[in-house]
Design a protein around this motif. Structure first.
Motif, PDB file in Angstrom:
ATOM      1  N   ASP A  10       0.840  -1.186   0.000  1.00  0.00           N
ATOM      2  CA  ASP A  10       0.000   0.000   0.000  1.00  0.00           C
ATOM      3  C   ASP A  10       0.878   1.239   0.000  1.00  0.00           C
ATOM      4  O   ASP A  10       2.041   1.186   0.389  1.00  0.00           O
ATOM      5  N   VAL A  11       0.301   2.345  -0.407  1.00  0.00           N
ATOM      6  CA  VAL A  11       1.004   3.628  -0.331  1.00  0.00           C
ATOM      7  C   VAL A  11       0.305   4.444   0.743  1.00  0.00           C
ATOM      8  O   VAL A  11      -0.872   4.788   0.616  1.00  0.00           O
ATOM      9  N   LYS A  12       1.018   4.709   1.828  1.00  0.00           N
ATOM     10  CA  LYS A  12       0.487   5.515   2.921  1.00  0.00           C
ATOM     11  C   LYS A  12       0.958   6.949   2.726  1.00  0.00           C
ATOM     12  O   LYS A  12       2.054   7.175   2.232  1.00  0.00           O
ATOM     13  N   GLU A  13       0.123   7.892   3.121  1.00  0.00           N
ATOM     14  CA  GLU A  13       0.480   9.295   2.916  1.00  0.00           C
ATOM     15  C   GLU A  13       0.717   9.998   4.234  1.00  0.00           C
ATOM     16  O   GLU A  13      -0.028   9.816   5.195  1.00  0.00           O
ATOM     17  N   VAL A  14       1.766  10.810   4.275  1.00  0.00           N
ATOM     18  CA  VAL A  14       2.062  11.661   5.427  1.00  0.00           C
ATOM     19  C   VAL A  14       2.039  13.093   4.907  1.00  0.00           C
ATOM     20  O   VAL A  14       2.761  13.427   3.965  1.00  0.00           O
ATOM     21  N   ARG A  15       1.186  13.933   5.478  1.00  0.00           N
ATOM     22  CA  ARG A  15       1.058  15.325   5.019  1.00  0.00           C
ATOM     23  C   ARG A  15       1.787  16.261   5.963  1.00  0.00           C
ATOM     24  O   ARG A  15       1.647  16.163   7.180  1.00  0.00           O
ATOM     25  N   HIS A  22      13.585  22.097   1.761  1.00  0.00           N
ATOM     26  CA  HIS A  22      14.432  21.549   2.831  1.00  0.00           C
ATOM     27  C   HIS A  22      13.640  20.711   3.834  1.00  0.00           C
ATOM     28  O   HIS A  22      14.186  19.799   4.461  1.00  0.00           O
ATOM     29  N   VAL A  23      12.333  20.968   3.962  1.00  0.00           N
ATOM     30  CA  VAL A  23      11.490  20.186   4.886  1.00  0.00           C
ATOM     31  C   VAL A  23      11.447  18.725   4.432  1.00  0.00           C
ATOM     32  O   VAL A  23      11.636  17.805   5.240  1.00  0.00           O
ATOM     33  N   LEU A  24      11.240  18.512   3.140  1.00  0.00           N
ATOM     34  CA  LEU A  24      11.218  17.147   2.611  1.00  0.00           C
ATOM     35  C   LEU A  24      12.598  16.506   2.685  1.00  0.00           C
ATOM     36  O   LEU A  24      12.719  15.315   2.968  1.00  0.00           O
ATOM     37  N   ASP A  25      13.636  17.302   2.429  1.00  0.00           N
ATOM     38  CA  ASP A  25      15.003  16.775   2.524  1.00  0.00           C
ATOM     39  C   ASP A  25      15.318  16.334   3.951  1.00  0.00           C
ATOM     40  O   ASP A  25      15.920  15.275   4.163  1.00  0.00           O
ATOM     41  N   ASP A  26      14.895  17.137   4.936  1.00  0.00           N
ATOM     42  CA  ASP A  26      15.103  16.777   6.355  1.00  0.00           C
ATOM     43  C   ASP A  26      14.348  15.495   6.697  1.00  0.00           C
ATOM     44  O   ASP A  26      14.857  14.631   7.410  1.00  0.00           O
ATOM     45  N   PHE A  27      13.115  15.393   6.176  1.00  0.00           N
ATOM     46  CA  PHE A  27      12.280  14.215   6.421  1.00  0.00           C
ATOM     47  C   PHE A  27      12.979  12.962   5.902  1.00  0.00           C
ATOM     48  O   PHE A  27      13.072  11.952   6.598  1.00  0.00           O
ATOM     49  N   ALA A  28      13.507  13.040   4.678  1.00  0.00           N
ATOM     50  CA  ALA A  28      14.206  11.906   4.073  1.00  0.00           C
ATOM     51  C   ALA A  28      15.483  11.582   4.838  1.00  0.00           C
ATOM     52  O   ALA A  28      15.842  10.417   5.022  1.00  0.00           O
ATOM     53  N   LYS A  67       5.643  12.891  12.724  1.00  0.00           N
ATOM     54  CA  LYS A  67       5.335  12.411  11.372  1.00  0.00           C
ATOM     55  C   LYS A  67       6.379  11.394  10.905  1.00  0.00           C
ATOM     56  O   LYS A  67       6.046  10.417  10.239  1.00  0.00           O
ATOM     57  N   VAL A  68       7.646  11.610  11.264  1.00  0.00           N
ATOM     58  CA  VAL A  68       8.725  10.678  10.904  1.00  0.00           C
ATOM     59  C   VAL A  68       8.471   9.318  11.549  1.00  0.00           C
ATOM     60  O   VAL A  68       8.643   8.274  10.922  1.00  0.00           O
ATOM     61  N   ASN A  69       8.042   9.331  12.814  1.00  0.00           N
ATOM     62  CA  ASN A  69       7.760   8.065  13.514  1.00  0.00           C
ATOM     63  C   ASN A  69       6.596   7.322  12.867  1.00  0.00           C
ATOM     64  O   ASN A  69       6.615   6.089  12.759  1.00  0.00           O
ATOM     65  N   ALA A  70       5.581   8.066  12.427  1.00  0.00           N
ATOM     66  CA  ALA A  70       4.444   7.438  11.736  1.00  0.00           C
ATOM     67  C   ALA A  70       4.925   6.803  10.430  1.00  0.00           C
ATOM     68  O   ALA A  70       4.568   5.658  10.112  1.00  0.00           O
ATOM     69  N   ALA A  71       5.746   7.526   9.687  1.00  0.00           N
ATOM     70  CA  ALA A  71       6.274   7.009   8.423  1.00  0.00           C
ATOM     71  C   ALA A  71       7.152   5.788   8.665  1.00  0.00           C
ATOM     72  O   ALA A  71       7.111   4.818   7.912  1.00  0.00           O
ATOM     73  N   ARG A  72       7.937   5.835   9.750  1.00  0.00           N
ATOM     74  CA  ARG A  72       8.817   4.703  10.106  1.00  0.00           C
ATOM     75  C   ARG A  72       7.979   3.448  10.362  1.00  0.00           C
ATOM     76  O   ARG A  72       8.333   2.343   9.946  1.00  0.00           O
ATOM     77  N   ASN A 122       9.258  19.070  16.566  1.00  0.00           N
ATOM     78  CA  ASN A 122       8.565  17.993  17.288  1.00  0.00           C
ATOM     79  C   ASN A 122       7.456  17.384  16.438  1.00  0.00           C
ATOM     80  O   ASN A 122       7.267  16.168  16.441  1.00  0.00           O
ATOM     81  N   ASP A 123       6.728  18.230  15.708  1.00  0.00           N
ATOM     82  CA  ASP A 123       5.683  17.732  14.814  1.00  0.00           C
ATOM     83  C   ASP A 123       6.303  16.894  13.702  1.00  0.00           C
ATOM     84  O   ASP A 123       5.768  15.850  13.328  1.00  0.00           O
ATOM     85  N   LEU A 124       7.449  17.364  13.199  1.00  0.00           N
ATOM     86  CA  LEU A 124       8.149  16.636  12.141  1.00  0.00           C
ATOM     87  C   LEU A 124       8.583  15.262  12.656  1.00  0.00           C
ATOM     88  O   LEU A 124       8.430  14.259  11.955  1.00  0.00           O
ATOM     89  N   ASN A 125       9.084  15.199  13.882  1.00  0.00           N
ATOM     90  CA  ASN A 125       9.505  13.918  14.467  1.00  0.00           C
ATOM     91  C   ASN A 125       8.330  12.963  14.626  1.00  0.00           C
ATOM     92  O   ASN A 125       8.474  11.759  14.418  1.00  0.00           O
TER      93      ASN A 125
END
Length: 164
Positions: free
Chosen positions: A79-84, A130-136, A97-102, A92-95
């Motif tokens: 499946d393809v899950k989406e994180v917005r 840079h937000v997407l780059d940090d996420f990756a 979302k990162v945990n959900a993606a993990r 902290n919000d980014l972290n």
């Protein structure tokens, strides 16, 4: 094809126990099948001559259905899950979302990361990459970037997959 549907002149016959009974006419094969109280089933129509087997057709269909069901169970659907995200997301919000993606990646799913722009944020699209780059980068230990960040309308998307 079963029983009377078989119209070939001669067929190669296999008995109910799997033994070769030889090449004979379709009528003779049909007679042998009736004698055994079973069905005559054409299992290899493209062979020369066609191969027919004396089996219980109902049981044969049931076995085929069961094998198909087993094969389906073993399949893994990806499946393809989406994180917005938004461009002005805090660390902290980014972290979170990162945990959900993990978690999605560990289950074997692909993750689509979407950076949504609203109103005036549209003017600063390039500086928000840079937000997407940090996420990756935060997921670099478990994920690889399958599709690099790309602008699509009011959003920027990137696709991540689990590292092999």
């Amino acid at each position: 094809m079963i029983n009377e549907q078989i119209r070939d002149k001669e067929v190669r016959l296999i008995g109910p126990d799997g033994e070769q009974l030889g090449i004979m006419s379709a009528k003779e094969a049909m007679f042998k099948a009736q004698e055994a109280g079973l069905d005559l089933v054409k299992i290899a129509p493209q062979a020369k001559p066609p191969v027919c087997k004396i089996i219980d057709y109902g049981k044969y269909r049931y076995e085929l259905a069961r094998k198909e069901k087993e094969a389906k169970k073993k399949q893994k659907t990806i499946d393809v899950k989406e994180v917005r995200l938004s461009p002005n997301i805090d660390t902290n919000d980014l972290n979170t979302k990162v945990n959900a993606a993990r978690k999605f990646l560990s289950k074997g799913d692909r993750v689509k990361v979407t950076l949504r722009f609203r109103g005036r944020e549209m003017a600063h699209m390039a500086s928000s990459k840079h937000v997407l780059d940090d996420f990756a980068e935060l997921l670099a230990d478990v994920a690889t970037v399958e599709k690099a960040p790309k602008v699509e309308g009011r959003s920027m998307t990137m696709l991540l997959t689990e590292k092999r």
